[in-house]
Design a protein around this motif. Structure first.
Motif, mmCIF file in Angstrom:
data_model
loop_
_atom_site.group_PDB
_atom_site.id
_atom_site.type_symbol
_atom_site.label_atom_id
_atom_site.label_comp_id
_atom_site.label_asym_id
_atom_site.label_seq_id
_atom_site.Cartn_x
_atom_site.Cartn_y
_atom_site.Cartn_z
ATOM 1 N N ARG A 25 -4.495 6.361 -3.570
ATOM 2 C CA ARG A 25 -3.913 5.069 -2.966
ATOM 3 C C ARG A 25 -3.543 4.205 -3.917
ATOM 4 N N ILE A 26 -2.172 3.587 -4.208
ATOM 5 C CA ILE A 26 -2.142 2.687 -5.047
ATOM 6 C C ILE A 26 -1.784 1.266 -4.251
ATOM 7 N N SER A 27 -2.424 0.367 -4.619
ATOM 8 C CA SER A 27 -2.414 -0.992 -4.086
ATOM 9 C C SER A 27 -1.919 -2.119 -4.795
ATOM 10 N N PHE A 28 -0.734 -2.876 -4.608
ATOM 11 C CA PHE A 28 -0.532 -3.898 -5.134
ATOM 12 C C PHE A 28 -0.912 -5.267 -5.279
ATOM 13 N N GLY A 29 -1.001 -6.039 -6.055
ATOM 14 C CA GLY A 29 -1.390 -7.341 -5.918
ATOM 15 C C GLY A 29 -0.830 -8.317 -6.818
ATOM 16 N N ASN A 30 -1.178 -9.600 -6.882
ATOM 17 C CA ASN A 30 -0.637 -10.696 -7.526
ATOM 18 C C ASN A 30 -0.192 -10.624 -9.230
ATOM 19 N N THR A 31 -1.448 -9.679 -9.608
ATOM 20 C CA THR A 31 -1.261 -9.790 -11.186
ATOM 21 C C THR A 31 -0.392 -8.468 -11.503
ATOM 22 N N ASN A 32 0.219 -7.718 -10.691
ATOM 23 C CA ASN A 32 1.073 -6.507 -11.009
ATOM 24 C C ASN A 32 2.296 -6.921 -11.353
ATOM 25 N N THR A 33 3.313 -6.050 -12.326
ATOM 26 C CA THR A 33 4.255 -6.355 -12.736
ATOM 27 C C THR A 33 5.215 -5.164 -12.562
ATOM 28 N N ILE A 74 0.784 -1.255 -0.019
ATOM 29 C CA ILE A 74 -0.081 0.058 0.138
ATOM 30 C C ILE A 74 1.062 1.333 0.043
ATOM 31 N N ILE A 75 0.557 2.051 -0.841
ATOM 32 C CA ILE A 75 1.376 3.412 -0.903
ATOM 33 C C ILE A 75 0.108 4.437 -1.033
ATOM 34 N N SER A 76 0.233 5.477 -0.043
ATOM 35 C CA SER A 76 -0.756 6.444 0.056
ATOM 36 C C SER A 76 0.067 7.855 -0.405
#
Ligand SMILES: Cc1ncc(COP(=O)(O)O)c(C=O)c1O
Length: 376
Positions: free
Chosen positions: A346-354, A290-292
Motif C-alpha cells: 500500500r502506498i498512501s499519500f499525505g501532506n508532506t509528499n511531492t 491510497i493505492i494498493s
C-alpha cells in the motif's frame, strides 16, 4: 526518506504541535473545576468542539473526544448497541471494516447480538441490494466505513443512508478515519447519524480521536467514572487534545482540495499498466490518497524491504496486518487472485509528499520489477 505510509499515520503538523503545547502551558486546569482557570479551560474545550462540529456539518449535534479512532469505533458499536437494545438486537456491518469495528461486533455477538457482515465485490464495494435484504425491524445499528484503509474503496454512504432511513429508526454510523481531509465529510450530506475521526491520520496527534453524533441519538457510556463528557467518557478531559484535533481538522479540510493526489495516483497506475508482474488492487473510484498494488508470486515484505533500502517507506496491506504472515481480511474478502495475495503493498499519500517523490517511487518500482525478472 520518502514517507508513503500516511494511512498508517502522518507526521504531525508543526502548528498543531504548537497549539497542543500552548494549550498545555496555559489551559492545563481541569475543565470540570469551577474556579476561573477551570472555567477558561472549559470555554476553550467548548469552542474547540464547536469548531469540530461545524467542520463535519453537525453544528447542533455532539462530539466526544476519545483516545483515537479505535475507542470512538468501540463507543459507537457498543454504546449504540447497549443504548438501543430494547428495540432489537441486530447489527449490520461489512467484512472489510477496520478491526476496531469487526472485533467490537464479535464481542457483541458473545452477548447475544446478531451481526451480519456484508460481503464485497472484487473492488471492495458492498451491494446495496444485500444491505436492503439484511435490514429488518430488529436492526438497531448499521456501521459502514466511508473509505477502506487498505485499498481505498469509497462506499456509497448516501445511498446506504437512504435505504437505512427508509427502513425505520436504525442508527447509521460510518468510520470516516480514512476519508476525513481527503474527501468531503459532511454528516448532513452523507445522511449519517454518527461518524468516527482520528487525529493522527490528518497530521494531528496520536492519542486523540472523536465520535460525532446527531442530537437525536446517544450511545451509552462504555467506561465508567466521574461522568465527564455528559457521562459518555469518564476521565479528566484533555483540553489540549481537543484544541489540537480541532486545528488538525481545520487544516486538513482546507488542504484536501489543493493536493494533487489524483494525478499522482494516475501516474503510478499508468506505470503499472506496463508491468505484467504488478496488479492494481485499488478500484478506479478509490480514494485519491491510497493505492494498493500486488506483485505476482512475490511476498509484499520483500518489496517493502527493497523500497526501504532505496529510502521509500510503504506498507503491506495495512499497519494492523503488516506483521502477519496471512493475507488480510480485506484481501480475502475481495477474493484477490491467489498468485497476488501475498504480494500486496500500500502506498498512501499525505501532506508532506511531492510529485518528485512519486516519480522516484515509479523509478524504484521499475528497478525492483527488473531485478525480480532477471532473477527468475
Ligand atoms: C479505517 C480506520 N478506522 C479506525 C482506525 C483506528 O484509528 P486509531 O489508530 O486512531 O485508533 C484506523 C487506523 O488505522 C483506520 O484506518
Amino acid at each position: 526518506m520518502i514517507y508513503f505510509d500516511n494511512s498508517a499515520t502522518t507526521q504531525p503538523d508543526e502548528s498543531v504541535l504548537e497549539s497542543f503545547i500552548a494549550a498545555n502551558l496555559r489551559f492545563y486546569a481541569n475543565p470540570a473545576s469551577i474556579h476561573q482557570m477551570g472555567r477558561e479551560a472549559e470555554v476553550l474545550l467548548k469552542r474547540s468542539k464547536e469548531q469540530m462540529l461545524e467542520l463535519v456539518d453537525n453544528e447542533d449535534g455532539e462530539v466526544v473526544i476519545t483516545s483515537g479512532g479505535t475507542e470512538a469505533n468501540n463507543l459507537a458499536i457498543h454504546g449504540f448497541a447497549q443504548a438501543y437494545k430494547s428495540r432489537g438486537n441486530h447489527i449490520i456491518t461489512t467484512q472489510i471494516e477496520h478491526p476496531s469495528i469487526l472485533n467490537a461486533c464479535r464481542e457483541l455477538e458473545k452477548d447475544g447480538f446478531e451481526v451480519d457482515y456484508l460481503s464485497v465485490d472484487e473492488q471492495g464495494l458492498i451491494s446495496l441490494q444485500e444491505l436492503e435484504s439484511k435490514l429488518k425491524k430488529e436492526t438497531i445499528l448499521v456501521s459502514i466505513m466511508h473509505v477502506n484503509n487498505e485499498i481505498g474503496t469509497i462506499q456509497p454512504i448516501q445511498q446506504c443512508a437512504e435505504l437505512i432511513k427508509r427502513s425505520g429508526r436504525t442508527i447509521f454510523h460510518s468510520d470516516c478515519v480514512q476519508s476525513y481531509g481527503k474527501l468531503s465529510v459532511s454528516m448532513r450530506s452523507l445522511g449519517v447519524d454518527a461518524i468516527t475521526i482520528s487525529a493522527h491520520k490528518i497530521n494531528g496527534l496520536k492519542g486523540s480521536g472523536a465520535l460525532f453524533f446527531k442530537n437525536n441519538v446517544k450511545p451509552n457510556a462504555i467506561n465508567f467514572g466521574g461522568g465527564q463528557e455528559n457521562g459518555l467518557r469518564s476521565g479528566t478531559v484533555s483540553v489540549p487534545n481537543a484544541v489540537s484535533m480541532a486545528k488538525a481538522m481545520r487544516i486538513s479540510a482546507e488542504q484536501h482540495e489543493r493536493k494533487n493526489y489524483r494525478n499522482w495516483k494516475k501516474k503510478i497506475i499508468d506505470a503499472c499498466a506496463e508491468i505484467e508482474l504488478v496488479k492494481v488492487v485499488s478500484p478506479d473510484n478509490a480514494a485519491p490518497h491510497i493505492i494498493s498494488l500486488a506483485f505476482k508470486s512475490i511476498n509484499g515484505e520483500v518489496a517493502i524491504n527493497y523500497f526501504q533500502e532505496k529510502g521509500i517507506i510503504i506498507s503491506t496491506s495495512s499497519a494492523c496486518f503488516s506483521k502477519s504472515k496471512n493475507a488480510s481480511h480485506v484481501v480475502e474478502a475481495i477474493d484477490l487472485d491467489k498468485k497476488f495475495k501475498n504480494g500486496v503493498i500500500r502506498i498512501s499519500f499525505g501532506n508532506t509528499n511531492t510529485e518528485e517523490e512519486v516519480d522516484t517511487f515509479i523509478t524504484v518500482l521499475r528497478e525492483f520489477v527488473e531485478l525480480i525478472e532477471r532473477g527468475k
